[in-house]
Scaffold this motif. Structure first.
Motif, PDB file in Angstrom:
ATOM      1  N   UNK A   1       6.539   6.909  -9.598  1.00 28.10           N
ATOM      2  CA  UNK A   1       5.413   7.495  -8.863  1.00 28.10           C
ATOM      3  C   UNK A   1       5.335   6.963  -7.445  1.00 28.10           C
ATOM      4  N   UNK A   2       5.780   7.703  -6.536  1.00 31.80           N
ATOM      5  CA  UNK A   2       5.667   7.301  -5.131  1.00 31.80           C
ATOM      6  C   UNK A   2       4.208   7.227  -4.729  1.00 31.80           C
ATOM      7  N   UNK A   3       3.908   6.129  -4.261  1.00 31.07           N
ATOM      8  CA  UNK A   3       2.480   6.000  -4.002  1.00 31.07           C
ATOM      9  C   UNK A   3       2.338   4.963  -2.921  1.00 31.07           C
ATOM     10  N   UNK A   4       1.421   5.043  -2.092  1.00 36.62           N
ATOM     11  CA  UNK A   4       1.315   4.051  -1.029  1.00 36.62           C
ATOM     12  C   UNK A   4       0.917   4.735   0.261  1.00 36.62           C
ATOM     13  N   UNK A   5       1.514   5.891   0.467  1.00 41.26           N
ATOM     14  CA  UNK A   5       1.134   6.612   1.679  1.00 41.26           C
ATOM     15  C   UNK A   5       0.072   7.637   1.316  1.00 41.26           C
ATOM     16  N   UNK A   6      -0.725   7.216   0.498  1.00 43.20           N
ATOM     17  CA  UNK A   6      -1.701   8.141  -0.059  1.00 43.20           C
ATOM     18  C   UNK A   6      -2.559   8.794   1.016  1.00 43.20           C
ATOM     19  N   UNK A   7      -2.711  10.022   0.845  1.00 45.69           N
ATOM     20  CA  UNK A   7      -3.589  10.729   1.774  1.00 45.69           C
ATOM     21  C   UNK A   7      -4.901  11.051   1.090  1.00 45.69           C
ATOM     22  N   UNK A   8      -5.016  10.458   0.012  1.00 46.87           N
ATOM     23  CA  UNK A   8      -6.273  10.684  -0.684  1.00 46.87           C
ATOM     24  C   UNK A   8      -6.175  11.892  -1.577  1.00 46.87           C
ATOM     25  N   UNK A   9      -7.038  11.938  -2.458  1.00 43.73           N
ATOM     26  CA  UNK A   9      -7.082  13.071  -3.386  1.00 43.73           C
ATOM     27  C   UNK A   9      -7.375  14.355  -2.618  1.00 43.73           C
ATOM     28  N   UNK A  10      -6.768  15.425  -3.031  1.00 51.15           N
ATOM     29  CA  UNK A  10      -6.936  16.714  -2.353  1.00 51.15           C
ATOM     30  C   UNK A  10      -8.390  17.121  -2.214  1.00 51.15           C
TER      31      UNK A  10
END
Ligand SMILES: [Zn+2]
Length: 76
Positions: A1-10
């Motif tokens: 699960x690529x995660x880290x550059x999260x743009x937040x939940x849609x």
């Protein structure tokens, strides 16, 4: 699960703004009595000025009018 550059939940799920938070109604809730159809006896009470009169069997309190302020009586 690529995660880290999260743009937040849609679809942000923030706390919705104002809705609910009912403002207190004015009238006193009707029928907050403990016993539904209180038996004979008891008093009718004026919700406005607090006057009490003895309840007459067969005459609902809400059919009575406070002699002091003219408000409909409620079951006391
Ligand atoms: Zn009254």
């Amino acid at each position: 699960m690529p995660r880290g550059d999260g743009t937040g939940p849609p679809s942000g799920s923030g706390p919705g703004r104002g809705r609910g938070a009912g403002r207190g109604g004015k009238g006193a809730g009707r029928m907050r009595g403990t016993t539904p159809g209180a038996g004979p006896g008891g008093d009718c009470v004026c919700p406005n000025c607090g006057a009490r009169i003895s309840h007459r069997v067969g005459t609902p309190c809400y059919n009575l009018i406070c002699t002091k302020c003219g408000t409909k009586m409620v079951r006391g």
